[in-house]
Scaffold this motif. Sequence first.
Motif, PDB file in Angstrom:
ATOM      1  N   LEU A 133       0.799  -1.221   0.000  1.00 26.82           N
ATOM      2  CA  LEU A 133       0.000   0.000   0.000  1.00 26.82           C
ATOM      3  C   LEU A 133       0.833   1.273   0.000  1.00 26.82           C
ATOM      4  CD1 LEU A 133      -2.810  -1.054   2.495  1.00 26.82           C
ATOM      5  CD2 LEU A 133      -3.018  -0.749   0.029  1.00 26.82           C
ATOM      6  N   ASP A 134       2.151   1.128  -0.050  1.00 29.79           N
ATOM      7  CA  ASP A 134       3.002   2.307  -0.087  1.00 29.79           C
ATOM      8  C   ASP A 134       4.170   2.054  -1.024  1.00 29.79           C
ATOM      9  OD1 ASP A 134       4.403   0.463   1.383  1.00 29.79           O
ATOM     10  OD2 ASP A 134       4.485   1.625   3.221  1.00 29.79           O
ATOM     11  N   VAL A 135       4.904   3.114  -1.316  1.00 27.91           N
ATOM     12  CA  VAL A 135       6.069   3.022  -2.184  1.00 27.91           C
ATOM     13  C   VAL A 135       7.288   3.430  -1.366  1.00 27.91           C
ATOM     14  CG1 VAL A 135       7.201   3.944  -4.256  1.00 27.91           C
ATOM     15  CG2 VAL A 135       4.729   3.508  -4.252  1.00 27.91           C
ATOM     16  N   PRO A 136       8.342   2.619  -1.362  1.00 27.11           N
ATOM     17  CA  PRO A 136       9.518   2.970  -0.558  1.00 27.11           C
ATOM     18  C   PRO A 136      10.193   4.245  -1.047  1.00 27.11           C
ATOM     19  CG  PRO A 136       9.999   1.122  -2.005  1.00 27.11           C
ATOM     20  CD  PRO A 136       8.523   1.350  -2.086  1.00 27.11           C
ATOM     21  N   HIS A 137      10.774   4.963  -0.115  1.00 26.23           N
ATOM     22  CA  HIS A 137      11.504   6.184  -0.435  1.00 26.23           C
ATOM     23  C   HIS A 137      12.899   5.821  -0.938  1.00 26.23           C
ATOM     24  CE1 HIS A 137      12.844  10.284  -0.256  1.00 26.23           C
ATOM     25  NE2 HIS A 137      13.760  10.014   0.653  1.00 26.23           N
ATOM     26  N   ILE A 138      13.399   6.575  -1.902  1.00 25.48           N
ATOM     27  CA  ILE A 138      14.761   6.375  -2.405  1.00 25.48           C
ATOM     28  C   ILE A 138      15.573   7.614  -2.071  1.00 25.48           C
ATOM     29  CG2 ILE A 138      16.205   5.961  -4.425  1.00 25.48           C
ATOM     30  CD1 ILE A 138      13.857   4.504  -5.679  1.00 25.48           C
ATOM     31  N   GLN A 139      16.534   7.457  -1.180  1.00 24.68           N
ATOM     32  CA  GLN A 139      17.315   8.580  -0.689  1.00 24.68           C
ATOM     33  C   GLN A 139      18.493   8.891  -1.620  1.00 24.68           C
ATOM     34  OE1 GLN A 139      17.892   8.734   3.623  1.00 24.68           O
ATOM     35  NE2 GLN A 139      16.812   6.792   3.795  1.00 24.68           N
ATOM     36  N   PRO A 140      19.057  10.087  -1.496  1.00 26.98           N
ATOM     37  CA  PRO A 140      20.200  10.455  -2.333  1.00 26.98           C
ATOM     38  C   PRO A 140      21.426   9.611  -2.013  1.00 26.98           C
ATOM     39  CG  PRO A 140      19.172  12.404  -1.349  1.00 26.98           C
ATOM     40  CD  PRO A 140      18.590  11.210  -0.667  1.00 26.98           C
ATOM     41  N   LEU A 141      22.301   9.481  -2.982  1.00 29.50           N
ATOM     42  CA  LEU A 141      23.556   8.757  -2.826  1.00 29.50           C
ATOM     43  C   LEU A 141      24.457   9.477  -1.824  1.00 29.50           C
ATOM     44  CD1 LEU A 141      25.198   6.346  -4.021  1.00 29.50           C
ATOM     45  CD2 LEU A 141      26.116   7.963  -5.689  1.00 29.50           C
ATOM     46  N   SER A 142      24.989   8.728  -0.852  1.00 32.38           N
ATOM     47  CA  SER A 142      25.817   9.323   0.203  1.00 32.38           C
ATOM     48  C   SER A 142      27.040   8.458   0.465  1.00 32.38           C
ATOM     49  CB  SER A 142      25.014   9.463   1.503  1.00 32.38           C
ATOM     50  OG  SER A 142      23.856  10.237   1.320  1.00 32.38           O
ATOM     51  N   PRO A 143      28.165   9.046   0.908  1.00 33.43           N
ATOM     52  CA  PRO A 143      29.343   8.244   1.264  1.00 33.43           C
ATOM     53  C   PRO A 143      29.045   7.363   2.481  1.00 33.43           C
ATOM     54  CG  PRO A 143      29.918  10.564   0.951  1.00 33.43           C
ATOM     55  CD  PRO A 143      28.427  10.496   0.996  1.00 33.43           C
ATOM     56  N   LEU A 144      29.517   6.136   2.454  1.00 33.44           N
ATOM     57  CA  LEU A 144      29.277   5.219   3.567  1.00 33.44           C
ATOM     58  C   LEU A 144      29.816   5.778   4.873  1.00 33.44           C
ATOM     59  CD1 LEU A 144      28.414   2.506   4.776  1.00 33.44           C
ATOM     60  CD2 LEU A 144      30.613   1.567   4.042  1.00 33.44           C
ATOM     61  N   ARG A 145      31.007   6.364   4.827  1.00 33.65           N
ATOM     62  CA  ARG A 145      31.597   6.880   6.063  1.00 33.65           C
ATOM     63  C   ARG A 145      30.731   7.971   6.678  1.00 33.65           C
ATOM     64  NH1 ARG A 145      36.784   5.415   7.286  1.00 33.65           N
ATOM     65  NH2 ARG A 145      37.814   4.069   5.745  1.00 33.65           N
ATOM     66  N   GLN A 146      30.142   8.809   5.843  1.00 39.39           N
ATOM     67  CA  GLN A 146      29.261   9.861   6.358  1.00 39.39           C
ATOM     68  C   GLN A 146      28.009   9.260   6.986  1.00 39.39           C
ATOM     69  OE1 GLN A 146      28.151  12.917   3.483  1.00 39.39           O
ATOM     70  NE2 GLN A 146      26.198  13.247   4.538  1.00 39.39           N
ATOM     71  N   VAL A 147      27.436   8.264   6.311  1.00 41.62           N
ATOM     72  CA  VAL A 147      26.240   7.610   6.836  1.00 41.62           C
ATOM     73  C   VAL A 147      26.522   6.982   8.192  1.00 41.62           C
ATOM     74  CG1 VAL A 147      24.608   5.717   6.469  1.00 41.62           C
ATOM     75  CG2 VAL A 147      25.232   7.216   4.564  1.00 41.62           C
ATOM     76  N   LEU A 148      27.656   6.295   8.318  1.00 41.34           N
ATOM     77  CA  LEU A 148      28.002   5.661   9.586  1.00 41.34           C
ATOM     78  C   LEU A 148      28.272   6.690  10.676  1.00 41.34           C
ATOM     79  CD1 LEU A 148      30.319   2.748   8.369  1.00 41.34           C
ATOM     80  CD2 LEU A 148      27.954   2.594   9.173  1.00 41.34           C
ATOM     81  N   ALA A 149      28.885   7.806  10.310  1.00 34.14           N
ATOM     82  CA  ALA A 149      29.168   8.848  11.300  1.00 34.14           C
ATOM     83  C   ALA A 149      27.888   9.429  11.877  1.00 34.14           C
ATOM     84  CB  ALA A 149      30.013   9.946  10.662  1.00 34.14           C
ATOM     85  N   GLU A 150      26.832   9.449  11.070  1.00 34.93           N
ATOM     86  CA  GLU A 150      25.562  10.034  11.507  1.00 34.93           C
ATOM     87  C   GLU A 150      24.574   8.985  12.004  1.00 34.93           C
ATOM     88  OE1 GLU A 150      24.295  12.042   8.010  1.00 34.93           O
ATOM     89  OE2 GLU A 150      25.829  13.618   8.124  1.00 34.93           O
ATOM     90  N   TRP A 151      24.936   7.707  11.919  1.00 36.63           N
ATOM     91  CA  TRP A 151      23.998   6.626  12.275  1.00 36.63           C
ATOM     92  C   TRP A 151      23.820   6.556  13.790  1.00 36.63           C
ATOM     93  CZ3 TRP A 151      21.208   4.043   8.710  1.00 36.63           C
ATOM     94  CH2 TRP A 151      20.432   2.976   9.160  1.00 36.63           C
ATOM     95  N   PRO A 152      22.574   6.551  14.286  1.00 36.44           N
ATOM     96  CA  PRO A 152      22.332   6.482  15.741  1.00 36.44           C
ATOM     97  C   PRO A 152      22.833   5.173  16.340  1.00 36.44           C
ATOM     98  CG  PRO A 152      20.350   7.138  14.536  1.00 36.44           C
ATOM     99  CD  PRO A 152      21.327   6.664  13.512  1.00 36.44           C
ATOM    100  N   GLU A 153      23.478   5.256  17.481  1.00 34.67           N
ATOM    101  CA  GLU A 153      24.011   4.057  18.121  1.00 34.67           C
ATOM    102  C   GLU A 153      22.921   3.069  18.509  1.00 34.67           C
ATOM    103  OE1 GLU A 153      26.522   4.966  21.372  1.00 34.67           O
ATOM    104  OE2 GLU A 153      27.926   6.203  20.211  1.00 34.67           O
ATOM    105  N   GLY A 154      21.728   3.569  18.795  1.00 32.26           N
ATOM    106  CA  GLY A 154      20.657   2.693  19.249  1.00 32.26           C
ATOM    107  C   GLY A 154      19.842   2.069  18.136  1.00 32.26           C
ATOM    108  N   ARG A 155      20.191   2.357  16.888  1.00 25.38           N
ATOM    109  CA  ARG A 155      19.429   1.811  15.754  1.00 25.38           C
ATOM    110  C   ARG A 155      20.250   0.698  15.097  1.00 25.38           C
ATOM    111  NH1 ARG A 155      17.845   4.030   9.975  1.00 25.38           N
ATOM    112  NH2 ARG A 155      15.923   2.840   9.661  1.00 25.38           N
ATOM    113  N   ALA A 156      19.839  -0.546  15.327  1.00 23.61           N
ATOM    114  CA  ALA A 156      20.619  -1.700  14.873  1.00 23.61           C
ATOM    115  C   ALA A 156      20.756  -1.723  13.357  1.00 23.61           C
ATOM    116  CB  ALA A 156      19.976  -2.988  15.353  1.00 23.61           C
ATOM    117  N   LEU A 157      21.981  -1.887  12.903  1.00 20.93           N
ATOM    118  CA  LEU A 157      22.293  -1.970  11.483  1.00 20.93           C
ATOM    119  C   LEU A 157      22.955  -3.326  11.216  1.00 20.93           C
ATOM    120  CD1 LEU A 157      22.639  -0.807   8.617  1.00 20.93           C
ATOM    121  CD2 LEU A 157      24.765   0.274   9.415  1.00 20.93           C
TER     122      LEU A 157
END
Length: 246
Positions: free
Chosen positions: A152-176
Amino acid sequence: MAHARYRERMSRSDPRLYLSAEGETFTQGCEISLAPGQAHYLGNVMRHSVGDAVRVFNGRDGEWSARIHTLRKDRGSVVLRNLERPQCATQGAELLFAPLKRDATELVIRMGTELGVTSFRPVVTERTNTHRLNADRLLLIAEEAAEQCERLDVPHIQPLSPLRQVLAEWPEGRALCVALERQQEETGTVSGEALLIGPEGGFSEAEVALLKRHPAVRSISLGPLILKAETAVCAGLVRLAVARGF
């Protein structure tokens, strides 16, 4: 039971269309315009005409039965009849992945949508070979996959980002959850809100070390064989889905 009754009412031959209709709320009797490609699809591919039944959804107001109200070469509209399924969010994970060659990336979007991905986040790794994405094309593929699989929904597609930047901003409490090639042991439980799949050739040694140091990362195994990246996406998403009880 509600879903079973819905299947009884709706014919498998009724086309199912995603109508973004931004700013419009779906209500009974409302007339919604079709995109040019959708009008062409109904009239020239499906050979439908005014009065024929369709199913429509917008990702906000559930799924509706509708009738074709107008239909010309490159435009048309439908009139909403009844709410068949109320809106509900897809229960799935966010997918982080390194872009692949065009066909493989499009396959990841299609399969991920069918497997319940809520959001796609392409990331640039040290071994990423592709640094350009056609966001409009990928969104169209996600919309078509959502139409086909009856979500019933369409997934969002986010802009391309460097992995290191994504990890630097990733919340510690959100399991990856991360699939690391030749990883012999899993760390923690196989559950999480997001999955990261690396590029063809895997993560670099520096990236593996970075991932292992991140407090949110849980390493998961996808078996003893080395999988192609698009195959690893499916395997990882299925593991998380099974852990959620689906």
